[in-house]
Design an enzyme around this catalytic site. Structure first.
Site, mmCIF file in Angstrom:
data_model
loop_
_atom_site.group_PDB
_atom_site.id
_atom_site.type_symbol
_atom_site.label_atom_id
_atom_site.label_comp_id
_atom_site.label_asym_id
_atom_site.label_seq_id
_atom_site.Cartn_x
_atom_site.Cartn_y
_atom_site.Cartn_z
ATOM 1 N N ASP A 32 43.463 -1.897 31.767
ATOM 2 C CA ASP A 32 43.300 -3.212 31.133
ATOM 3 C C ASP A 32 44.163 -3.364 29.875
ATOM 4 O OD1 ASP A 32 41.149 -3.480 33.003
ATOM 5 O OD2 ASP A 32 39.757 -2.594 31.567
ATOM 6 N N GLU A 243 38.392 -12.525 36.778
ATOM 7 C CA GLU A 243 38.253 -11.898 35.454
ATOM 8 C C GLU A 243 39.650 -11.774 34.835
ATOM 9 O OE1 GLU A 243 36.455 -8.057 36.316
ATOM 10 O OE2 GLU A 243 38.240 -7.331 37.333
HETATM 11 O O1 FUB Z 1 37.792 -1.936 32.871
HETATM 12 C C1 FUB Z 1 36.542 -2.494 33.237
HETATM 13 C C2 FUB Z 1 36.744 -3.784 33.941
HETATM 14 O O2 FUB Z 1 37.534 -3.575 35.108
HETATM 15 C C3 FUB Z 1 37.524 -4.812 33.177
HETATM 16 O O3 FUB Z 1 36.809 -5.399 32.132
HETATM 17 C C4 FUB Z 1 37.902 -5.695 34.287
HETATM 18 O O4 FUB Z 1 38.864 -6.649 33.968
HETATM 19 C C5 FUB Z 1 38.390 -4.699 35.312
HETATM 20 O O5 FUB Z 1 39.697 -4.285 35.075
#
Ligand code: FUB
Length: 342
Positions: A32, A243
């Site tokens: 991320d 997301e």
């Molecule tokens: O890294 C945890 C979660 O996985 C992130 O917050 C999401 O965007 C996904 O990448």
């Protein structure tokens, strides 16, 4: 197995291929990546993936992260510096578990780390921590940012104004909210997801207040429209928001990019204001190795770069490694889709 995790500053070796899809960090797992240019250098704010016994599920319970490290590089291809632990879960008074994807902003010489964590009731909230240095260490505010919910915060600076974007479905819990209020009894990844022919859930945005630790206004949903001007539908899995919302500005236009989750794209949409509406354009990044896809886009010395992650080092979804690649804009402002490679 996990490479040795060194907390002290260390340098990874550097080659030109460091910005052509090679892992940027190999001594620990990172994901991320939110990149910004601070003090003339590239700073990267990633998640710190760790090995865990927590079973994998559709709520992302296996992403059980407990701290953040900040990384920097003088320029693309330069050594990547690990500045060590910038913030720990145990130092966030309100947090219970799962430090997920963070981002950062600078204002008047202070640095703000925005991060999601589940509170003690297991509900994702967004917190902020403050430092005098881009690499931290950061001190967390005692409470989450009032008015935020869900996860994956990203900070966007537009001139003198700063905005916070956020949201994510399934493990990100956005589907548990109606009118920005938690609906009692919703549990699990699909409770509250609209029917396939209904408008998809969208990310949120709000202007940050002058303190940078609070919102200046009621959050607004950011509408993502299809080519006919209709909101993208919940069943349109290869285009709908899941997301990892990220905003950047190019040639006077606002670009909103995001992960489509279960179809694994980083899609993007273009709008005329940070609030949108945005019109879907295509993909910035095709699916990578591993289930998740999460990115950032930053300009450095006139060139644009995509930061993202895959699972090249581990082959295992919860143990990811960050990468970067140069981004190309076409003359009409569209982005050439990046094809991930090893
Ligand atoms: O890294 C945890 C979660 O996985 C992130 O917050 C999401 O965007 C996904 O990448």
């Amino acid at each position: 197995s996990q490479p040795q995790d060194k907390n002290q500053t260390m340098e990874a070796d550097s080659t030109a291929s460091k910005f052509t899809h090679a892992p940027l960090v190999e001594h620990m797992y990172t994901a991320d990546p939110s990149a910004h240019v601070f003090e003339g250098k590239i700073f990267i704010y990633p998640s710190h993936d760790i090995e865990t016994d927590v079973a994998q599920d559709d709520m992302g319970s296996h992403f059980d992260m407990k701290d953040y490290h900040v990384f920097s590089m003088e320029k693309p291809g330069a050594p990547v510096i690990d500045h060590g632990v910038a913030l720990k879960l145990e130092d966030v008074p309100w947090a219970g578990r799962q430090l997920w994807a963070p981002d950062a902003a600078e204002k008047a010489g202070k640095y703000y780390l925005y991060f999601p964590a589940k509170d003690k009731q297991d509900i994702f909230k967004i917190g902020v921590a403050v430092s005098d240095r881009p690499e931290g260490p950061f001190k967390a505010e005692p409470e989450p940012i009032t008015g935020t919910f869900s996860m994956d915060p990203s900070a966007f600076q537009d001139g003198e104004e700063y905005y916070l974007l956020w949201g994510g479905i399934w493990g990100g819990q956005l589907q548990w909210y109606e009118d920005q209020k938690l609906v009692e009894g919703r549990k699990g990844p699909t409770d509250g997801i609209p029917a396939p022919d209904q408008k998809a859930l969208m990310p949120y945005i709000a202007k940050l207040g002058s303190s940078m630790t609070e919102l200046a206004e009621k959050p607004q949903e950011i509408l993502i429209l299809d080519e006919s001007g209709e909101p993208i539908k919940a069943g349109d899995n290869s285009r709908r928001f899941f997301e990892a919302a990220w905003m950047h500005k190019y040639n006077g236009k606002y670009y909103l990019s995001y992960s489509t989750g279960d179809t694994h794209f980083i899609a993007y949409a273009i709008g005329d204001t940070p609030y949108g509406p945005f019109t879907y354009q295509g993909n910035v990044l095709d699916p990578v190795e591993g289930w998740t896809n999460h990115h950032s886009i930053v300009e450095f010395e006139g060139k644009w770069y995509l930061f993202y992650h895959d699972t090249q080092l581990s082959g295992d979804t919860p143990l990811r490694n960050i990468k970067m690649a140069e981004l190309t804009y076409l003359p009409d402002g569209k982005i050439e889709t990046v094809k991930p490679m090893k």
